[in-house]
Design a protein around this motif. Structure first.
Motif, mmCIF file in Angstrom:
data_model
loop_
_atom_site.group_PDB
_atom_site.id
_atom_site.type_symbol
_atom_site.label_atom_id
_atom_site.label_comp_id
_atom_site.label_asym_id
_atom_site.label_seq_id
_atom_site.Cartn_x
_atom_site.Cartn_y
_atom_site.Cartn_z
ATOM 1 N N GLY A 31 21.424 -39.899 -54.247
ATOM 2 C CA GLY A 31 20.152 -39.225 -54.056
ATOM 3 C C GLY A 31 20.139 -37.881 -54.745
ATOM 4 N N MET A 32 21.277 -37.200 -54.763
ATOM 5 C CA MET A 32 21.335 -35.841 -55.292
ATOM 6 C C MET A 32 21.718 -35.794 -56.758
ATOM 7 N N LYS A 33 22.616 -36.668 -57.110
ATOM 8 C CA LYS A 33 23.264 -36.487 -58.405
ATOM 9 C C LYS A 33 23.124 -37.730 -59.259
ATOM 10 N N PRO A 34 22.617 -37.613 -60.452
ATOM 11 C CA PRO A 34 22.582 -38.800 -61.303
ATOM 12 C C PRO A 34 23.997 -39.113 -61.790
ATOM 13 N N LEU A 63 20.313 -51.119 -66.961
ATOM 14 C CA LEU A 63 21.715 -50.879 -66.645
ATOM 15 C C LEU A 63 22.002 -50.747 -65.161
ATOM 16 N N GLU A 64 20.982 -50.545 -64.376
ATOM 17 C CA GLU A 64 21.159 -50.337 -62.933
ATOM 18 C C GLU A 64 22.124 -49.187 -62.671
ATOM 19 N N THR A 65 21.917 -48.141 -63.380
ATOM 20 C CA THR A 65 22.735 -46.941 -63.217
ATOM 21 C C THR A 65 21.784 -45.778 -62.977
ATOM 22 N N ALA A 66 22.103 -44.946 -61.993
ATOM 23 C CA ALA A 66 21.263 -43.764 -61.794
ATOM 24 C C ALA A 66 21.425 -42.852 -63.007
ATOM 25 N N TYR A 67 20.342 -42.265 -63.473
ATOM 26 C CA TYR A 67 20.447 -41.425 -64.674
ATOM 27 C C TYR A 67 19.422 -40.305 -64.649
ATOM 28 N N MET A 115 23.570 -27.845 -67.907
ATOM 29 C CA MET A 115 22.510 -28.225 -66.993
ATOM 30 C C MET A 115 22.748 -29.621 -66.389
ATOM 31 N N ALA A 116 23.524 -30.440 -67.102
ATOM 32 C CA ALA A 116 23.699 -31.838 -66.697
ATOM 33 C C ALA A 116 24.450 -31.938 -65.383
ATOM 34 N N ARG A 117 24.034 -32.922 -64.564
ATOM 35 C CA ARG A 117 24.680 -33.090 -63.265
ATOM 36 C C ARG A 117 25.436 -34.401 -63.158
ATOM 37 N N GLY A 118 25.403 -35.192 -64.210
ATOM 38 C CA GLY A 118 25.976 -36.537 -64.140
ATOM 39 C C GLY A 118 27.501 -36.551 -64.109
ATOM 40 N N GLU A 119 28.024 -37.706 -63.686
ATOM 41 C CA GLU A 119 29.474 -37.926 -63.719
ATOM 42 C C GLU A 119 29.893 -38.207 -65.157
ATOM 43 N N ALA A 120 28.927 -38.640 -65.953
ATOM 44 C CA ALA A 120 29.155 -38.797 -67.389
ATOM 45 C C ALA A 120 27.956 -38.181 -68.084
ATOM 46 N N VAL A 121 28.195 -37.529 -69.213
ATOM 47 C CA VAL A 121 27.095 -36.914 -69.954
ATOM 48 C C VAL A 121 27.109 -37.472 -71.369
ATOM 49 N N ILE A 122 25.952 -37.970 -71.791
ATOM 50 C CA ILE A 122 25.845 -38.491 -73.158
ATOM 51 C C ILE A 122 24.972 -37.524 -73.958
ATOM 52 N N THR A 123 25.470 -37.070 -75.104
ATOM 53 C CA THR A 123 24.634 -36.208 -75.947
ATOM 54 C C THR A 123 24.157 -37.028 -77.139
ATOM 55 N N MET A 124 22.917 -36.862 -77.502
ATOM 56 C CA MET A 124 22.382 -37.581 -78.669
ATOM 57 C C MET A 124 21.224 -36.824 -79.302
ATOM 58 N N ASP A 125 20.918 -37.164 -80.564
ATOM 59 C CA ASP A 125 19.832 -36.491 -81.270
ATOM 60 C C ASP A 125 18.473 -37.016 -80.823
ATOM 61 N N ALA A 126 17.455 -36.215 -81.092
ATOM 62 C CA ALA A 126 16.097 -36.579 -80.672
ATOM 63 C C ALA A 126 15.382 -37.439 -81.696
ATOM 64 N N ASP A 127 15.980 -37.633 -82.869
ATOM 65 C CA ASP A 127 15.234 -38.282 -83.949
ATOM 66 C C ASP A 127 15.506 -39.775 -84.046
#
Ligand code: UDP
Ligand code: MG
Length: 345
Positions: A31-34, A63-67, A115-127
């Motif tokens: 509920g709190m953390k993706p 994926l059935e993963t909170a995000y 800022m990310a709160r996830g247990e895993a963080v994925i970084t990617m470009d916007a384009d």
């Protein structure tokens, strides 16, 4: 261990105690953390955002993963933040941050990681040059136990000969001039486990270059290859000048080898100078009185040695400028505003 529930898959074992309390802890945590945060820096990318969001949502919902999706507007001059705000109004998994000006891609990435709160963080470009369809594979690797899943661009459609050539030259230079090995084609498209994110957050350097910082932190890493399509819309934000600066930055922020080259070259010049000195002394005693050749060699030496000295002074200056940046210890970025999303929604 992973728990499969109706509302998704959650990591258990976050709270200690019995299996039951672990289960409850995981549910509360959901509920709190993706579980997975997607960080996307965007600089004048108004035409890409809706498409990025659509494609990400399509992939992530299966994926059935909170995000959560975090857009970092790096001081855009177009309607990027308005777009982010309207997406985030419609979709509670989306949050947005607007930096007070353009601080650069690496600073925007840092803002997103913080800022990310996830247990895993994925970084990617916007384009969309980093295909969202690759996310399931990155997440699967993470679940296998890898703490850094980095992607490597095998080909880029639409990249001209110049971009490919400069890119190869850059990786060759940086790998010959730096103690770390950076995989050629490594992109700022990667998954980081929380442990890796915390490690990066402990690296306060102002001269940030993630592609060099990632090999440094270690952890269990794995490569995933991909081929980058053309930009979805808009133009590259890396002009040739910006790319050169980025390349110099990459080398000078990772390695002290250019400084040591001055020592090595200096020692070499002393050695050659000594030999030439012997020749000069020998000529002095063996040539008839009044012998006076050598104008050309004097000018040549002056130019060569003078040029090299100025060149290395410049290199020392580059390092000094970076030390200056570090000593000033200014924040890496400033936040102007954030979208309002209830984190518990
Ligand atoms: N970007 C940014 N700040 C900048 C320059 C770029 O946040 O000052 C973002 C940009 O919006 C994109 C990513 O960084 O999401 C990569 O930039 P770009 O696609 O222009 O680089 P390229 O793929 O051409 O190397
Ligand atoms: Mg791009």
């Amino acid at each position: 261990m992973w728990l499969e529930t109706e509302s998704g898959t959650f990591l258990s074992g976050v709270h200690g105690g019995s299996t039951f309390s672990k289960f409850r802890g995981a549910i509360r945590l959901a509920g709190m953390k993706p579980i997975v945060s997607i960080v996307i820096p965007a600089y004048n990318e108004e035409d890409c955002l809706a498409e990025v969001h659509d494609r990400l949502t399509q992939v992530l919902s299966k994926l059935e993963t909170a995000y959560e999706i975090l857009f970092v507007d790096d001081g855009s001059a177009d309607g990027t933040f308005e777009r982010i705000r309207s997406i985030s109004d419609r979709d509670p998994t989306v949050r947005g941050l607007r930096l007070s000006r353009n601080f650069g891609h690496q600073a925007a990435l840092t803002a997103g990681l913080e800022m990310a709160r996830g247990e895993a963080v994925i970084t990617m470009d916007a384009d969309l040059q980093h295909p969202p369809e690759l996310l399931p594979e990155l997440i699967a690797r993470w679940r296998e136990g890898y703490e850094v899943v980095y992607t490597v661009r095998k080909e880029t459609s639409g990249a001209g000969v110049r971009k490919n050539l400069t890119s190869s030259l850059f990786y060759w230079l940086i790998n010959s001039l730096s103690p770390l090995t950076i995989v050629p084609g490594a992109a700022d498209f990667r998954l980081l486990d929380r442990k890796a994110v915390e490690a990066l957050k402990r690296m306060p350097e102002k001269t940030r270059f993630f592609r060099g910082m990632i090999p440094w932190i270690g952890f269990k890493q794995i490569e995933v290859p991909f081929s980058a399509p053309e930009r979805f819309a808009g133009n590259t934000k890396y002009s040739f000048r910006k790319m050169l600066r980025f390349a110099a930055h990459g080398i000078l922020s990772q390695s002290a080898i250019p400084l040591r080259m001055a020592t090595i070259l200096g020692a070499f010049v002393v050695f050659v100078g000594f030999l030439y000195g012997l020749y000069v002394v020998w000529t002095f005693f063996t040539k008839p009185p009044g012998y006076q050749q050598g104008w050309a060699s004097i000018v040549l030496f002056m130019l060569l040695i003078g040029g090299t000295q100025i060149f290395f002074m410049g290199i020392i200056g580059e390092y000094l400028a970076r030390v200056f940046e570090e000593v000033k210890n200014r924040p890496l970025y400033l936040v102007a505003e954030e979208t309002e999303t209830d984190p518990d929604s």
